[in-house]
Design an enzyme around this catalytic site. Structure first.
Site, PDB file in Angstrom:
ATOM      1  N   SER A 115       0.833  -1.213   0.000  1.00  0.00           N
ATOM      2  CA  SER A 115       0.000   0.000   0.000  1.00  0.00           C
ATOM      3  C   SER A 115       0.865   1.258   0.000  1.00  0.00           C
ATOM      4  O   SER A 115       0.512   2.259  -0.627  1.00  0.00           O
ATOM      5  CB  SER A 115      -0.963  -0.006   1.188  1.00  0.00           C
ATOM      6  OG  SER A 115      -0.260   0.134   2.397  1.00  0.00           O
ATOM      7  N   ASN A 116       2.012   1.221   0.657  1.00  0.00           N
ATOM      8  CA  ASN A 116       2.917   2.376   0.611  1.00  0.00           C
ATOM      9  C   ASN A 116       3.553   2.512  -0.772  1.00  0.00           C
ATOM     10  O   ASN A 116       3.697   3.622  -1.283  1.00  0.00           O
ATOM     11  CB  ASN A 116       4.009   2.254   1.683  1.00  0.00           C
ATOM     12  CG  ASN A 116       3.492   2.666   3.043  1.00  0.00           C
ATOM     13  OD1 ASN A 116       3.283   3.843   3.303  1.00  0.00           O
ATOM     14  ND2 ASN A 116       3.228   1.684   3.897  1.00  0.00           N
ATOM     15  N   LEU A 187      11.223  -6.672   4.012  1.00  0.00           N
ATOM     16  CA  LEU A 187      11.509  -7.384   5.260  1.00  0.00           C
ATOM     17  C   LEU A 187      12.932  -7.918   5.406  1.00  0.00           C
ATOM     18  O   LEU A 187      13.300  -8.360   6.491  1.00  0.00           O
ATOM     19  CB  LEU A 187      10.504  -8.524   5.448  1.00  0.00           C
ATOM     20  CG  LEU A 187       9.061  -8.061   5.712  1.00  0.00           C
ATOM     21  CD1 LEU A 187       8.140  -9.256   5.946  1.00  0.00           C
ATOM     22  CD2 LEU A 187       8.991  -7.103   6.890  1.00  0.00           C
ATOM     23  N   HIS A 206       8.986   3.121   9.115  1.00  0.00           N
ATOM     24  CA  HIS A 206       8.763   2.175  10.207  1.00  0.00           C
ATOM     25  C   HIS A 206       7.459   2.559  10.915  1.00  0.00           C
ATOM     26  O   HIS A 206       7.231   3.738  11.192  1.00  0.00           O
ATOM     27  CB  HIS A 206       9.933   2.219  11.185  1.00  0.00           C
ATOM     28  CG  HIS A 206       9.812   1.196  12.266  1.00  0.00           C
ATOM     29  ND1 HIS A 206      10.093  -0.136  12.069  1.00  0.00           N
ATOM     30  CD2 HIS A 206       9.392   1.307  13.552  1.00  0.00           C
ATOM     31  CE1 HIS A 206       9.868  -0.804  13.185  1.00  0.00           C
ATOM     32  NE2 HIS A 206       9.437   0.046  14.105  1.00  0.00           N
TER      33      HIS A 206
HETATM   34  C1  GRF Z   1       4.236  -0.478   6.714  1.00  0.00           C
HETATM   35  O1  GRF Z   1       3.506  -0.419   7.894  1.00  0.00           O
HETATM   36  C2  GRF Z   1       5.611   0.040   6.913  1.00  0.00           C
HETATM   37  O2  GRF Z   1       5.734   0.943   7.955  1.00  0.00           O
HETATM   38  C3  GRF Z   1       6.400  -1.186   7.251  1.00  0.00           C
HETATM   39  O3  GRF Z   1       5.807  -2.221   6.535  1.00  0.00           O
HETATM   40  C4  GRF Z   1       4.453  -1.912   6.275  1.00  0.00           C
HETATM   41  C5  GRF Z   1       4.230  -2.122   4.817  1.00  0.00           C
HETATM   42  O4  GRF Z   1       2.879  -2.038   4.472  1.00  0.00           O
HETATM   43  N1  GRF Z   1       7.805  -1.003   7.002  1.00  0.00           N
HETATM   44  P1  GRF Z   1       2.452  -2.018   2.945  1.00  0.00           P
HETATM   45  O5  GRF Z   1       2.981  -3.271   2.325  1.00  0.00           O
HETATM   46  O6  GRF Z   1       3.065  -0.802   2.341  1.00  0.00           O
HETATM   47  O7  GRF Z   1       0.964  -1.954   2.961  1.00  0.00           O
END
Ligand code: GRF
Length: 290
Positions: A115-116, A187, A206
Site C-alpha cells: 500500500s505504501n 523485510l 517504520h
Molecule cells: C508499513 O507499515 C511500513 O511501515 C512497514 O511495513 C508496512 C508495509 O505495508 N515497514 P504495505 O505493504 O506498504 O501496505
C-alpha cells in the site's frame, strides 16, 4: 574524483576503469575516422571550413565510436543510456544535469501488500523529474508486484543468497540507473555493500516512533501489539535513512497518532497506515528536492 564518479554512475572500480577506457578509445576512434573521411573527401583539415567540418564529423561520429568500443568492453548498456540521455537533454525538460541520470530514478523495495508502494507510485506518476524505475521484491506473492505491473513498472524478483551474500543485485540497480532506494515494507536486512553504494540514499518507513519499537522482529502487527502491550498512549511513523543496524539510521521525519484504550493491533495499524500514506510520498519528494 574517481570515488565521486563511482557514486554518480553507480559502478564499481572495474566498471569505472572500463568506462574511462571506452571514452578514451572511442574518442581516438572517432578522431581517426573523422580524419580519414576528410581525406576521402579531399578536404584540407587546416582550412576554416575543414576545421568546422572536422568538428561536425567527430560530433556525429563520437556516439557511434563509443558505442562500438563499449561492446567488447562490456559497457554497452551504460553508454546506450549515457548517449540517449545526452540527446534527450537537448529535446526534453526532463533532463537534469547528470547525463547518466537525468531524473531521480527510484527503486521501491517491498515484500508485502504494497500500500505504501502504491502511494509512492501514484504520487510520482505524473512527475517529470522523478521516476519509479523499478520494484524490487523478495516475495513472489506480494501484492506490491501487481501494483507495480499495473503501473508499468518493471519488477525484479530477488533471492536471498545473492542479495545478502552475493552482489546484492547491484548490477541490476546500475542497469536501471537507480539513484534512490525507497523501502516500503521490505523485510530483509539491507546488506552493507548496498548501503555503501547508496550512502544516505536508502530510506525506510517504520510503523512506530523509533527508537522505540524497532529492531529485528519488530515489523507489521508485532510492532502494534508491543505498543498496545506497553499501554502507550501514542504511536506513529518514522521515516529514516537506512544504515547497517535494523531501524537505526538517522531519523528524517516522524508523525504521531493517539493510541486509545479500545485500540487493537489491527485498529492501530489502520491509523498508522493512514499516516504513512499521507506522509511517505511527500517526505521522499522533499528529500529529492533538498
Ligand atoms: C508499513 O507499515 C511500513 O511501515 C512497514 O511495513 C508496512 C508495509 O505495508 N515497514 P504495505 O505493504 O506498504 O501496505
Amino acid at each position: 574524483m574517481f570515488q565521486k564518479l563511482k557514486q554518480r554512475w553507480k559502478v564499481n572500480g572495474l566498471n569505472l576503469a572500463l568506462i574511462i577506457t571506452t571514452f578514451a578509445l572511442g574518442g581516438s576512434l572517432c578522431a581517426y575516422a573523422g580524419r580519414k573521411l576528410l581525406l576521402l573527401m579531399a578536404i584540407d583539415k587546416t582550412t576554416f571550413w575543414g576545421i568546422i567540418l572536422y568538428i561536425l564529423l567527430i560530433t556525429l561520429l563520437w556516439p557511434l565510436a563509443v558505442l562500438l568500443v563499449s561492446i567488447p568492453l562490456g559497457q554497452f548498456p551504460f553508454f546506450k543510456r549515457y548517449i540517449t540521455r545526452i540527446f534527450s537533454r537537448f529535446g526534453s525538460k526532463k533532463t537534469g544535469n547528470n547525463p547518466a541520470g537525468p531524473s531521480t530514478r527510484i527503486a521501491i523495495f517491498a515484500s508485502g501488500a504494497g500500500s505504501n508502494a502504491r502511494q509512492v507510485i501514484d504520487h510520482f506518476s505524473a512527475s517529470s523529474t522523478v521516476e519509479i524505475a523499478l520494484l524490487v521484491c523478495n516475495n513472489p506473492h506480494a501484492g506490491a508486484i501487481a501494483i507495480a505491473k499495473a503501473a508499468g513498472i518493471p519488477v525484479l524478483l530477488i533471492e536471498k543468497e545473492r542479495f545478502l551474500n552475493g552482489d546484492a543485485y547491484l548490477p541490476e540497480l546500475k542497469q536501471y540507473d537507480i539513484d534512490l532506494i525507497v523501502l516500503a515494507g521490505f523485510l530483509w536486512k539491507v546488506p552493507a555493500q548496498l548501503i555503501r553504494c547508496y550512502p544516505q540514499k536508502i530510506v525506510n518507513i517504520h510503523p512506530a516512533l523509533l527508537p522505540a519499537y524497532g529492531g529485528k522482529g519488530m515489523y507489521g502487527h508485532h510492532v502494534h501489539e508491543a505498543v498496545i502491550l506497553h499501554k502507550e498512549t501514542e504511536s506513529g511513523i518514522t521515516i529514516h535513512y537506512v544504515d547497517e543496524i535494523y531501524d537505526h539510521g538517522a531519523i528524517i521525519f516522524q508523525a504521531r497518532c493517539p493510541v486509545d484504550a479500545a485500540d487493537t493491533a489491527a485498529s492501530l495499524a489502520k491509523k498508522v497506515h493512514a499516516l504513512e500514506h499521507r506522509h511517505y510520498p511527500t517526505v521522499i519528494e522533499g528529500l529529492i528536492k533538498k
